[in-house]
Design a protein around this motif. Structure first.
Motif, PDB file in Angstrom:
ATOM      1  N   LEU A  52       0.844  -1.191   0.000  1.00 15.19           N
ATOM      2  CA  LEU A  52       0.000   0.000   0.000  1.00 15.19           C
ATOM      3  C   LEU A  52       0.880   1.243   0.000  1.00 15.19           C
ATOM      4  CD1 LEU A  52      -2.892  -0.799   2.502  1.00 15.19           C
ATOM      5  CD2 LEU A  52      -3.168  -0.025   0.146  1.00 15.19           C
ATOM      6  N   GLU A  74      -8.099   3.190  -3.326  1.00 13.69           N
ATOM      7  CA  GLU A  74      -7.806   1.764  -3.181  1.00 13.69           C
ATOM      8  C   GLU A  74      -9.117   1.040  -2.914  1.00 13.69           C
ATOM      9  OE1 GLU A  74      -5.339  -1.810  -2.618  1.00 13.69           O
ATOM     10  OE2 GLU A  74      -4.899   0.164  -3.457  1.00 13.69           O
ATOM     11  N   THR A  87      -8.322  -3.003  -6.744  1.00 14.47           N
ATOM     12  CA  THR A  87      -6.943  -2.525  -6.926  1.00 14.47           C
ATOM     13  C   THR A  87      -5.971  -3.247  -6.014  1.00 14.47           C
ATOM     14  OG1 THR A  87      -7.303  -0.740  -5.330  1.00 14.47           O
ATOM     15  CG2 THR A  87      -7.697  -0.229  -7.650  1.00 14.47           C
ATOM     16  N   ARG A  94      -1.648  -6.878  -1.193  1.00 13.76           N
ATOM     17  CA  ARG A  94      -1.172  -5.848  -0.267  1.00 13.76           C
ATOM     18  C   ARG A  94      -0.765  -6.420   1.085  1.00 13.76           C
ATOM     19  NH1 ARG A  94      -0.527  -1.771  -3.968  1.00 13.76           N
ATOM     20  NH2 ARG A  94      -2.508  -0.961  -4.744  1.00 13.76           N
TER      21      ARG A  94
END
Length: 350
Positions: A135, A264, A291, A319
């Motif tokens: 992230l 996001e 995403t 992530r």
């Protein structure tokens, strides 16, 4: 082979001088990958300890399969394929990976079991590396909006709470939006996390219009110069078309205040669900355009191979992974670390 080993070694290294991906962002040319970043939170247990069941299902079984310098033949490769499938790497991906090894055997590229295992590690690493992207929080716009999606029970609310704590430790100002107005206890659960972390929670109660809640939260966050706004949403299945459409509406309403929001759209899936988790990911991606992905509960399952299947099919940034209940058990995904956990080089022998 030497080129791969240099690449693989580089991916595992994490220079201590570089910033954590969740640290307060300093502008740079491009978002950093997790392999290039040293984690500054000490984990009480290694990833191998936290994922012991998957390690046994994959590394343990492959070690047993290759013990005693076995003959490299179709029977061995069939058993290897079965081991990968049992670890939930997926039938199609397991077949594809092993078929590449079969070609190598026919071309006499492997003279020892070690050569074959190293080739397997390379194939699996090449699947994971492209999705290793942490992230990234740019300085503008504010707030950075994260829309959290996923089915009930996947660990979405817990992931929100842990991520909030991590961001606060890095001096990020966080606000939460209780957009899951479909489930009775969801709003109260998010408020509890807000109270625990001392962050504001924008909520309207059960059965309120979720898009309205998120709109109010984004408006408030903009006025207060909040760094990160995390929006919870109702857990839904692909069969609940009304709730899927609600996600589309939430994204549309956000765009009235910030055309770039959400920045996001993060899907949380339960790693213990195996191939069902992959099906969920397909449906959410088709509906709202993901995403990033967070995979939780990898500490309690022998199906951790689902990470390979998700990475291979969706090719979306992975992530975060969840491997326990503590804050430090929510970790950035690192391809080299993950592969070393599930299939260490020691399996190949000397």
């Amino acid at each position: 082979m030497f080129e791969f080993l240099k690449r693989f070694t580089k991916a595992k290294e994490a220079p201590a001088a570089l910033p954590d991906p969740l640290a307060k962002f300093e502008p740079s040319a491009a978002p950093p990958t997790a392999s290039a970043i040293a984690a500054d939170i000490a984990a009480p247990q290694s990833l191998k300890e936290r994922m012991a069941r998957t390690v046994q299902a994959m590394a343990g079984n492959i070690t047993a399969l290759f013990s005693g310098n076995p003959k490299i033949d179709d029977d061995l490769l069939d058993e290897l394929e079965a081991t990968l499938i049992q670890a939930d790497v997926g039938v199609n991906l397991s077949q594809r990976v092993v078929n590449r090894l079969r070609d190598g055997v026919r071309k006499r590229e492997f003279s020892t079991p070690r050569d074959l295992i190293l080739a397997l590690r390379k194939d699996l690493f090449d699947i994971l590396l492209p999705v290793e992207l942490a992230l990234w929080f740019p300085p503008e716009p504010k707030p950075f909006v994260i829309l959290m999606v996923g089915v009930n029970g996947a660990g979405k609310t817990t992931t929100i709470g842990k991520l909030t704590q991590r961001l606060q430790q890095r001096e990020q100002r966080v606000m939460l939006a209780a957009g899951d107005t479909f489930r009775a206890a969801a709003v109260e659960q998010l408020k509890e996390w807000g109270a625990r972390n001392a962050v504001p929670v924008i909520a309207q109660g059960q059965d309120a219009d979720a898009a309205s809640v998120v709109f109010d939260a984004l408006q408030s966050a903009q006025a207060k110069q909040i760094d990160v706004l995390i929006c919870d949403t109702a857990g839904r299945l692909h069969t609940q078309s009304n709730l899927m459409q609600e996600l589309v509406k939430i994204k549309r309403v956000m765009s009235k205040l910030d055309p770039t929001a959400p920045h996001e759209t993060l899907l949380v899936i339960d790693g213990s669900m195996g191939q069902n988790a992959l099906m969920q990911a397909r449906q959410f991606h088709a509906a709202v355009g993901l995403t990033g992905i967070a995979i939780t509960k990898l500490d309690g399952t022998a199906k951790g191979g689902i990470v390979f299947a998700v990475a291979d099919e969706l090719k979306l940034p992975l992530r975060l992974i969840g491997v326990g209940e503590k804050i430090e058990d929510l970790r950035e995904f690192r391809a080299g670390e993950f592969l070393d956990t599930l299939l260490p080089e020691s399996v190949a022998g000397n």
